[in-house]
Design a protein around this motif. Structure first.
Motif, PDB file in Angstrom:
ATOM      1  N   PRO A 169      34.820  29.727  55.749  1.00 26.69           N
ATOM      2  CA  PRO A 169      35.402  28.471  55.247  1.00 26.69           C
ATOM      3  C   PRO A 169      36.285  28.696  54.016  1.00 26.69           C
ATOM      4  O   PRO A 169      37.350  28.081  53.894  1.00 26.69           O
ATOM      5  N   LEU A 170      35.851  29.581  53.132  1.00 28.21           N
ATOM      6  CA  LEU A 170      36.644  29.831  51.931  1.00 28.21           C
ATOM      7  C   LEU A 170      37.973  30.496  52.294  1.00 28.21           C
ATOM      8  O   LEU A 170      39.028  30.117  51.779  1.00 28.21           O
ATOM      9  N   ALA A 171      37.926  31.502  53.190  1.00 31.55           N
ATOM     10  CA  ALA A 171      39.158  32.191  53.583  1.00 31.55           C
ATOM     11  C   ALA A 171      40.144  31.215  54.219  1.00 31.55           C
ATOM     12  O   ALA A 171      41.351  31.235  53.912  1.00 31.55           O
ATOM     13  N   HIS A 172      39.627  30.334  55.095  1.00 28.92           N
ATOM     14  CA  HIS A 172      40.503  29.344  55.735  1.00 28.92           C
ATOM     15  C   HIS A 172      41.058  28.372  54.696  1.00 28.92           C
ATOM     16  O   HIS A 172      42.245  28.007  54.734  1.00 28.92           O
ATOM     17  N   HIS A 173      40.209  27.954  53.787  1.00 28.51           N
ATOM     18  CA  HIS A 173      40.600  26.999  52.754  1.00 28.51           C
ATOM     19  C   HIS A 173      41.737  27.564  51.896  1.00 28.51           C
ATOM     20  O   HIS A 173      42.746  26.885  51.624  1.00 28.51           O
ATOM     21  N   VAL A 174      41.607  28.828  51.423  1.00 30.88           N
ATOM     22  CA  VAL A 174      42.630  29.455  50.578  1.00 30.88           C
ATOM     23  C   VAL A 174      43.925  29.627  51.372  1.00 30.88           C
ATOM     24  O   VAL A 174      45.026  29.406  50.852  1.00 30.88           O
ATOM     25  N   GLN A 175      43.795  30.003  52.649  1.00 33.03           N
ATOM     26  CA  GLN A 175      44.993  30.170  53.485  1.00 33.03           C
ATOM     27  C   GLN A 175      45.765  28.854  53.578  1.00 33.03           C
ATOM     28  O   GLN A 175      46.996  28.827  53.464  1.00 33.03           O
ATOM     29  N   GLN A 176      45.059  27.750  53.775  1.00 37.01           N
ATOM     30  CA  GLN A 176      45.707  26.447  53.877  1.00 37.01           C
ATOM     31  C   GLN A 176      46.311  26.020  52.536  1.00 37.01           C
ATOM     32  O   GLN A 176      47.364  25.381  52.488  1.00 37.01           O
ATOM     33  N   TYR A 177      45.619  26.357  51.443  1.00 38.27           N
ATOM     34  CA  TYR A 177      46.184  26.105  50.116  1.00 38.27           C
ATOM     35  C   TYR A 177      47.593  26.680  50.017  1.00 38.27           C
ATOM     36  O   TYR A 177      48.548  26.020  49.604  1.00 38.27           O
ATOM     37  N   VAL A 178      47.712  27.946  50.394  1.00 41.17           N
ATOM     38  CA  VAL A 178      48.982  28.658  50.261  1.00 41.17           C
ATOM     39  C   VAL A 178      50.055  27.992  51.098  1.00 41.17           C
ATOM     40  O   VAL A 178      51.182  27.729  50.636  1.00 41.17           O
ATOM     41  N   LEU A 179      49.718  27.684  52.372  1.00 43.55           N
ATOM     42  CA  LEU A 179      50.715  27.090  53.272  1.00 43.55           C
ATOM     43  C   LEU A 179      51.165  25.728  52.764  1.00 43.55           C
ATOM     44  O   LEU A 179      52.367  25.425  52.757  1.00 43.55           O
ATOM     45  N   LEU A 180      50.209  24.893  52.352  1.00 46.04           N
ATOM     46  CA  LEU A 180      50.553  23.543  51.913  1.00 46.04           C
ATOM     47  C   LEU A 180      51.320  23.562  50.589  1.00 46.04           C
ATOM     48  O   LEU A 180      52.252  22.764  50.394  1.00 46.04           O
ATOM     49  N   LEU A 181      50.939  24.469  49.677  1.00 38.46           N
ATOM     50  CA  LEU A 181      51.632  24.539  48.394  1.00 38.46           C
ATOM     51  C   LEU A 181      53.062  25.048  48.571  1.00 38.46           C
ATOM     52  O   LEU A 181      53.993  24.575  47.910  1.00 38.46           O
ATOM     53  N   LEU A 182      53.253  26.016  49.467  1.00 37.60           N
ATOM     54  CA  LEU A 182      54.604  26.507  49.733  1.00 37.60           C
ATOM     55  C   LEU A 182      55.464  25.400  50.339  1.00 37.60           C
ATOM     56  O   LEU A 182      56.632  25.228  49.976  1.00 37.60           O
ATOM     57  N   SER A 183      54.860  24.644  51.251  1.00 38.99           N
ATOM     58  CA  SER A 183      55.596  23.524  51.864  1.00 38.99           C
ATOM     59  C   SER A 183      55.902  22.456  50.830  1.00 38.99           C
ATOM     60  O   SER A 183      56.996  21.884  50.816  1.00 38.99           O
ATOM     61  N   LEU A 184      54.940  22.192  49.941  1.00 37.06           N
ATOM     62  CA  LEU A 184      55.161  21.205  48.881  1.00 37.06           C
ATOM     63  C   LEU A 184      56.286  21.654  47.958  1.00 37.06           C
ATOM     64  O   LEU A 184      57.089  20.843  47.485  1.00 37.06           O
ATOM     65  N   GLY A 185      56.362  22.975  47.694  1.00 35.22           N
ATOM     66  CA  GLY A 185      57.442  23.493  46.855  1.00 35.22           C
ATOM     67  C   GLY A 185      58.799  23.258  47.469  1.00 35.22           C
ATOM     68  O   GLY A 185      59.778  22.953  46.761  1.00 35.22           O
ATOM     69  N   ASP A 186      58.870  23.397  48.779  1.00 35.49           N
ATOM     70  CA  ASP A 186      60.140  23.125  49.445  1.00 35.49           C
ATOM     71  C   ASP A 186      60.485  21.643  49.395  1.00 35.49           C
ATOM     72  O   ASP A 186      61.664  21.259  49.335  1.00 35.49           O
ATOM     73  N   THR A 187      59.457  20.785  49.441  1.00 33.83           N
ATOM     74  CA  THR A 187      59.674  19.333  49.474  1.00 33.83           C
ATOM     75  C   THR A 187      60.197  18.808  48.141  1.00 33.83           C
ATOM     76  O   THR A 187      61.106  17.965  48.107  1.00 33.83           O
ATOM     77  N   VAL A 188      59.659  19.284  47.043  1.00 38.94           N
ATOM     78  CA  VAL A 188      60.006  18.696  45.742  1.00 38.94           C
ATOM     79  C   VAL A 188      61.416  19.081  45.303  1.00 38.94           C
ATOM     80  O   VAL A 188      62.011  18.422  44.450  1.00 38.94           O
ATOM     81  N   GLY A 189      61.945  20.155  45.836  1.00 39.79           N
ATOM     82  CA  GLY A 189      63.303  20.534  45.465  1.00 39.79           C
ATOM     83  C   GLY A 189      63.347  21.397  44.216  1.00 39.79           C
ATOM     84  O   GLY A 189      62.439  21.387  43.390  1.00 39.79           O
ATOM     85  N   GLU A 190      64.469  22.111  44.057  1.00 36.14           N
ATOM     86  CA  GLU A 190      64.559  23.091  42.980  1.00 36.14           C
ATOM     87  C   GLU A 190      64.652  22.455  41.600  1.00 36.14           C
ATOM     88  O   GLU A 190      64.279  23.061  40.611  1.00 36.14           O
ATOM     89  N   CYS A 191      65.153  21.263  41.518  1.00 33.66           N
ATOM     90  CA  CYS A 191      65.340  20.627  40.209  1.00 33.66           C
ATOM     91  C   CYS A 191      64.162  19.782  39.768  1.00 33.66           C
ATOM     92  O   CYS A 191      64.189  19.200  38.670  1.00 33.66           O
TER      93      CYS A 191
END
Length: 965
Positions: A169-191
């Motif tokens: 569960p922890l390994a899956h949880h951390v993996q999803q953290y990374v994917l969602l945070l990377l996607s969130l970074g793309d969403t918010v934009g560079e500025c």
């Protein structure tokens, strides 16, 4: 905090990634709560057997893992709360308020602690051991575990199922953290202002994935290692926190010269196995040195040096890299993140480091534990050595040996008794200046060489000792040797002379508290052969002595009245001294001044060679270029006594006088000498230096003061030593000037300037008397002037009697008695009251000259005393000129009676001692000049006042009524 089901919230209009993060946290929180009830509670309920230490350790590991799981659930709930607040009120709550972004480092730390606890359980198979205690129960829980885990096999062991339940569960949880945070970074934009927070969090949890994989791999490899070792080796090496990084069975390597059968690299130690022998090396104290070729590299440890060799260059590169990174990681005290060898810190271990090590090899350090600074496998820098027998050493080390300042405590058999050595060390032994306080209460302050007293030093026993002794002088290889002074307070004796092999040997002088002085030759601590004895009444014996200083054999006694007794002397038990010889009463009485002024030691102990141990240390310092790091070793220091340290339980502390940077301070002192080379500025500079106990010149002066007091104070205050003391003071002044010249040459050399030319003897003597002697004389004046007082006691007594009688005269009567010409009498200065006559006025004439002369005793500088005398002469001439109404120069015939008058009215005590000290210490430049003339006149006055007609004069019964007009 306990586990509970998370609440569901209404999603607001926010990014899909934030909503997904909320769902992810809700699922993970629910999973953790279920694992708590399904796994941890049953595991912790079954305690180990009392006789099962491994079981108890496993339980502690599981308890720690449970605590880490609770913290993980707590931080997940905090993250859930921040997400719900954000989703409910997106307009009021910004994205930066999310716990994953605001406190990403704290969230990461909680995950790291859980992973550490989990891998500790994996490494020692804690789950498998815990399951065995309730195997039936866990077999029944397989179905429930499958509901938590995806892909759980029905055939695997329950222990494996538990491992997966706590990891997957922890390994899956951390993996999803990374994917969602990377996607969130793309969403918010560079500025977007929170983009950096999002990218930082995504990077951290991405690194966490790598770290987790490495930790699991290392824990699994470590778990697989233990079954391959014997139970004995396993008991020695196996600890929950230890991880295997490399095994020579996987990547072959050969170790020489130890010929290890197997090499294991752990994250905290390097282990070499040779049959049943285990060689363990703390990685903090392992230095890696690349070899000359690609097939070898070397390892250096505190007591071993060996090489790693391999036929496979690639395999050797792996070993060298892993050992190097493991050493770096061990020194940092925390695991590299995200993987071994990665991170911001240097990947090369420092050559200088700190650590603790217990020496095992035979030698001085055997069984001693060193804790402190190291350099390439050797103690180097500040450190502490502790032996099992209670010995301690704290100080500086260099290349594995005591070198520099250090304090050593050596316990003695008696409780709370120890020897304390506060010394400078060189290459493992005491060398240079040190202070040693022994358990016997003796204290030695002086110099050492190769661990033995050598050079100048003072050894003093406690006042309460059965025989209190104090030796001040020279030592050679631990024994008194050369010139030295020993005082025996119990017997009231002081020996001044030569020593050899810890015994009085050679020419020497013995002074007793009763005032008796012996001078002769000593051998094996006893006087042998002919010698002389001077008693307190100035009787003189010249002849032979026994070893206990009893008169024996042929000799001659000269009594103060001039009688002599020459013959054979001896003693009979119980009957005292007896003699057989000739008593001569016809000899003329000797000159009392020559009888009482016999001097001892002069010519026997050349003044320039008496205190070479003191001068030599300073010369060594100058010869070495005045290095700051040798300043204390060569010039000494002051520290707190060990008795004071014992009271405060701070045995191994030492606050020395000069804790600041010695090298920098020395530069300042030398620069100051260069800036003050003109005579007036130089004298002020020397005054400042000599008055400063931290200045090299000030330290030298204080050591010379110590030797002077040890020789001439107390019992040594004997008139027959005045000549010895006087020439010693002059020699000290010359040595201080030479010391200044030496420092100046070093200062010039450091600045690249040409050295000063050597002085001729005449120039040197003038500089010594004009610059140095006036500054250093006050430090020796008390003891020196006492010797002058004793030497001239007889004349001063006659002088005092003469002064007493002359003081009975009124002014006019005294001027008449002294045959002062009447036209020189300052009668105008006399103010008469009603019915008062000139011949009754007292202490009014030449009052300014009298008051001026009285100032002579307020200074110790001979030049200033002569200046007082010159001003007195000026006051006398000024008074006479005023009386005559014109300027008048007094001839000697007129000056002498007037000066006698002023001297008698000034009533200076011990004038003879003052005059002789001025004469002995005056600047040779003044010889034959005005000062010499005035001093000669003062000497004549002194001699006239001693004469019998001055002392026995009686006043007439009736004064003449005739008064001068």
């Amino acid at each position: 905090m306990g586990f509970s089901r998370p609440e569901s919230g209404t999603l607001a209009m926010c990014s899909p990634e934030e909503a997904a993060l909320l769902r992810l946290e809700e699922v993970f929180s629910a999973t953790l709560a279920r694992i708590n009830s399904l796994v941890f509670q049953p595991l912790l309920e079954a305690g180990p057997e009392a006789s099962d230490p491994w079981g108890r350790e496993c339980l502690q590991l599981l308890q720690q893992l449970h605590s880490s799981s609770q913290q993980l659930w707590d931080v997940t709930e905090e993250s859930l709360h921040s997400l719900r607040e954000r989703l409910r009120r997106p307009e009021a709550v910004g994205l930066e308020s999310l716990l994953l972004l605001q406190s990403a480092d704290r969230v990461l730390q909680v995950h790291l602690e859980y992973i550490e606890s989990y891998t500790c359980c994996v490494a020692v198979q804690a789950f498998q051991k815990a399951v065995k205690r309730r195997s039936e129960y866990w077999r029944g829980q397989r179905k429930a575990l499958r509901q938590v885990l995806s892909g759980l096999s029905s055939e695997g062991s329950v222990g494996t199922a538990l491992l997966q339940a706590l990891r997957q569960p922890l390994a899956h949880h951390v993996q999803q953290y990374v994917l969602l945070l990377l996607s969130l970074g793309d969403t918010v934009g560079e500025c977007h202002p929170t983009r950096e927070l999002v990218i930082h969090a995504a990077s951290l949890f991405g690194d966490l994935q790598s770290f987790m994989r490495q930790e699991l791999d290392q824990a699994t490899a470590t778990q697989a290692l233990w079954p391959t070792l014997s139970s004995r080796l396993r008991d020695v090496l196996c600890t929950p926190a230890r991880r295997l990084l490399q095994d020579s069975q996987d990547v072959p390597v050969t170790v020489t010269p130890l010929r290890a059968e197997r090499v294991l690299l752990f994250d905290d130690a390097l282990v070499l196995l040779q049959g049943h022998n285990i060689h363990t090396f703390d990685l903090k104290l392992v230095w890696v040195e690349p070899g000359q070729d690609r097939c070898t590299f070397h390892l250096l440890t505190p007591e071993e040096e060996f090489s790693f060799c391999s036929k496979d260059p690639q395999g050797l590169v792996v070993w060298q890299w892993k050992v190097t990174q493991a050493v770096c990681q061990a020194l940092r005290g925390k695991k590299d993140f995200p993987v071994l060898g990665a991170g911001l810190e240097s990947s090369e271990p420092p050559t200088c480091r700190c650590g603790a090590y217990t020496f095992r090899a035979e030698g001085r350090f055997c069984q001693a534990t060193y804790e402190g600074e190291w350099y390439w496998g050797r103690p180097h820098g500040k450190g502490t050595l502790k032996w099992p027998d209670g010995r301690n050493h704290v100080g500086d080390f260099c290349q594995g040996l005591e070198h520099g300042f250090g304090i050593r405590l050596v316990p003695q058999a008696s409780e709370d008794k120890f020897d304390c050595y506060k010394c400078h060390w060189r290459e493992g032994s005491m060398c240079g200046y040190g202070i040693c306080e022994y358990s016997t209460s003796e204290v030695y302050k002086g110099y050492f060489q190769e661990g033995l007293r050598h050079g100048f030093g003072v050894l003093e026993s406690a006042p309460q000792a059965p025989r209190p002794l104090r030796y001040t002088g020279h030592w050679e290889r631990g024994q008194r040797s050369g010139y030295g002074v020993e005082e025996d307070s119990d017997r009231g004796e002081r020996y001044i002379g030569m020593w050899q092999a810890d015994q009085r040997h050679g020419p020497g002088v013995m002074v007793t508290q009763a005032g008796v002085c012996y001078q002769g030759t000593f051998q094996a601590d006893k006087m042998v052969g002919p010698g002389i004895l001077l008693s307190d009444d100035d009787s003189l014996y010249e002849g032979t002595f026994t070893r206990d200083l009893t008169l024996v054999g042929k000799g001659k006694v000269t009594f103060p009245n001039g009688f002599t007794l020459e013959g054979s002397f001896g003693s009979v038990s119980g009957r005292g001294l007896h003699t057989q010889g000739v008593l001569d009463t016809a000899a003329l009485p000797p000159d009392p001044s020559s009888t009482c002024k016999r001097q001892l030691g002069q010519g026997v102990f050349p003044v320039e060679s008496r205190w070479q141990g003191v001068y030599g240390a300073f010369r060594d310092f100058v010869r070495a270029g005045c290095p700051g790091d040798l300043r204390e070793a060569l010039l000494g220091f002051h520290v707190q006594s060990s008795r004071e340290l014992r009271k405060s339980q701070e045995y191994l502390c030492c606050e020395r006088t000069c804790p600041e940077d010695q090298a920098g301070r020395m530069e300042d002192l030398l620069e100051e000498l260069l800036q003050h080379r003109e005579p007036e500025a130089l004298q002020q500079c020397l005054r400042k230096a000599l008055s400063n106990s931290l200045h090299p010149l000030g330290k030298l002066l204080r050591t010379l003061m110590l030797t002077f007091q040890a020789t001439y104070a107390g019992i040594g205050a004997n008139k027959h030593l005045q000549g010895l003391a006087q020439e010693e003071v002059k020699q000290h002044a010359q040595e201080l000037w030479a010391a200044y010249r030496g420092l100046l040459q070093v200062a010039l050399q450091r600045k690249g300037q040409a050295p000063e030319e050597d002085e001729d003897a005449e120039t040197r003597d003038l500089r010594v008397h004009s610059l140095v002697l006036p500054l250093m004389l006050p430090s020796f004046y008390s003891e020196l002037f006492t010797l002058y007082l004793l030497l001239h006691e007889r004349e001063d007594s006659l002088y005092s009697q003469g002064i007493t009688h002359l003081s009975l005269f009124p002014d006019a009567r005294l001027l008449e008695f002294l045959d002062v010409q009447k036209h020189l009498w300052p009668l105008k200065d006399l103010t008469l009251t009603t019915n008062q006559r000139y011949f009754l006025v007292r202490d009014k004439c030449f009052l300014s000259a009298t008051e001026c002369l009285q100032k002579m005793i307020t200074t110790v500088d001979p030049r200033e005393k002569l200046e007082v005398l010159e001003r007195t002469y000026g006051e006398i001439e000024a008074t006479v000129s005023r009386v005559l109404g014109r300027e008048h120069k007094l001839p000697m015939d007129d000056l002498l009676p007037l000066l006698i008058y002023v001297v008698s009215r000034a009533q200076i005590q011990h004038l003879g001692a003052e005059i002789h000290l001025i004469r002995d210490m005056m600047d040779p430049l003044h010889t034959g000049g005005l000062y010499d003339f005035l001093l000669t006149a003062l000497e004549s006055c002194y001699e006239h006042i001693q004469k019998e007609d001055m002392r026995l004069h009686r006043l007439p019964s009736r004064w003449s009524s005739r008064e001068p007009r």
